[in-house]
Design a protein around this motif. Structure first.
Motif, short mmCIF file in Angstrom:
data_model
loop_
_atom_site.label_atom_id
_atom_site.label_comp_id
_atom_site.label_asym_id
_atom_site.label_seq_id
_atom_site.Cartn_x
_atom_site.Cartn_y
_atom_site.Cartn_z
N ARG A 1 3.95 10.53 -7.53
CA ARG A 1 4.88 10.89 -8.60
C ARG A 1 4.22 10.60 -9.95
O ARG A 1 4.34 9.51 -10.48
CB ARG A 1 6.17 10.09 -8.48
N PRO A 2 3.51 11.60 -10.50
CA PRO A 2 2.76 11.33 -11.72
C PRO A 2 3.61 11.29 -12.99
O PRO A 2 3.10 10.97 -14.05
CB PRO A 2 1.76 12.48 -11.77
N PHE A 3 4.89 11.63 -12.89
CA PHE A 3 5.74 11.66 -14.07
C PHE A 3 6.96 10.79 -13.89
O PHE A 3 7.39 10.50 -12.78
CB PHE A 3 6.19 13.09 -14.38
N ASN B 1 0.83 -1.21 0.00
CA ASN B 1 0.00 0.00 0.00
C ASN B 1 0.86 1.26 0.00
O ASN B 1 0.55 2.24 -0.68
CB ASN B 1 -0.96 0.00 1.18
N GLN B 2 1.97 1.25 0.76
CA GLN B 2 2.88 2.39 0.77
C GLN B 2 3.52 2.58 -0.61
O GLN B 2 3.68 3.70 -1.08
CB GLN B 2 3.96 2.20 1.83
N TYR B 3 3.87 1.49 -1.24
CA TYR B 3 4.47 1.54 -2.57
C TYR B 3 3.48 2.14 -3.59
O TYR B 3 3.84 3.01 -4.38
CB TYR B 3 4.87 0.13 -3.00
N ILE B 4 2.24 1.71 -3.53
CA ILE B 4 1.20 2.22 -4.44
C ILE B 4 0.97 3.71 -4.21
O ILE B 4 0.90 4.50 -5.16
CB ILE B 4 -0.10 1.41 -4.28
N GLU B 5 0.86 4.12 -2.97
CA GLU B 5 0.64 5.54 -2.66
C GLU B 5 1.83 6.40 -3.09
O GLU B 5 1.66 7.51 -3.57
CB GLU B 5 0.35 5.72 -1.17
#
Length: 136
Positions: free
Chosen positions: A48-50, A39-43
């Motif tokens: 970081r959208p780019f 979950n931390q990795y996904i968040e």
């Protein structure tokens, strides 16, 4: 002889059906620590959208009409390649492609070399992950 093959075939089908029933009863018990880390990795990735990568810059001009003309021509010639433009005063920059490595970007440079001989590779820190997905 055919009867033996038929009986063997039916046994194989019965065995496969029994195995399929067992597969449906598998349960996975995940450690809560693993769930938390995922979950931390996904968040973190959502924040970081780019992605950093490489593009091919095919035009730098102060003329907006020339930018639009070149953009439309490129879209017609290479509809499968992502294209973007930037305005860094006083220049309009037309950049194409989206690659993770310089070596991958060089393949696009070779492809468009005849039509855009002055093109060159540039690093870009603002590439959307969707640009990488298209495949070209």
């Amino acid at each position: 002889m055919q009867r033996a093959y038929f009986i063997l075939f039916m046994l194989v089908l019965t065995f496969r059906a029994a195995m399929a029933q067992e597969v449906q009863n598998i349960q996975i018990k995940e450690d809560p620590a693993i769930s938390t880390l995922m979950n931390q990795y996904i968040e973190g990735n959502k924040q970081r959208p780019f992605i950093n990568g490489w593009r091919l810059q095919i035009l730098a001009t102060t003329d907006r009409a020339k930018l639009d003309e070149t953009l439309n021509n490129f879209k017609v010639q290479y509809p499968f390649v992502p294209i973007t433009w930037l305005h860094e005063r006083p220049y309009y920059l037309l950049r194409v492609g989206a690659y993770r490595s310089k070596l991958e970007a060089m393949s696009l440079q070779e492809l468009v070399r005849g039509a855009y001989p002055g093109s060159y590779l540039v690093q870009d820190a603002q590439i959307s992950p969707n640009d990488f997905i298209g495949g070209y």
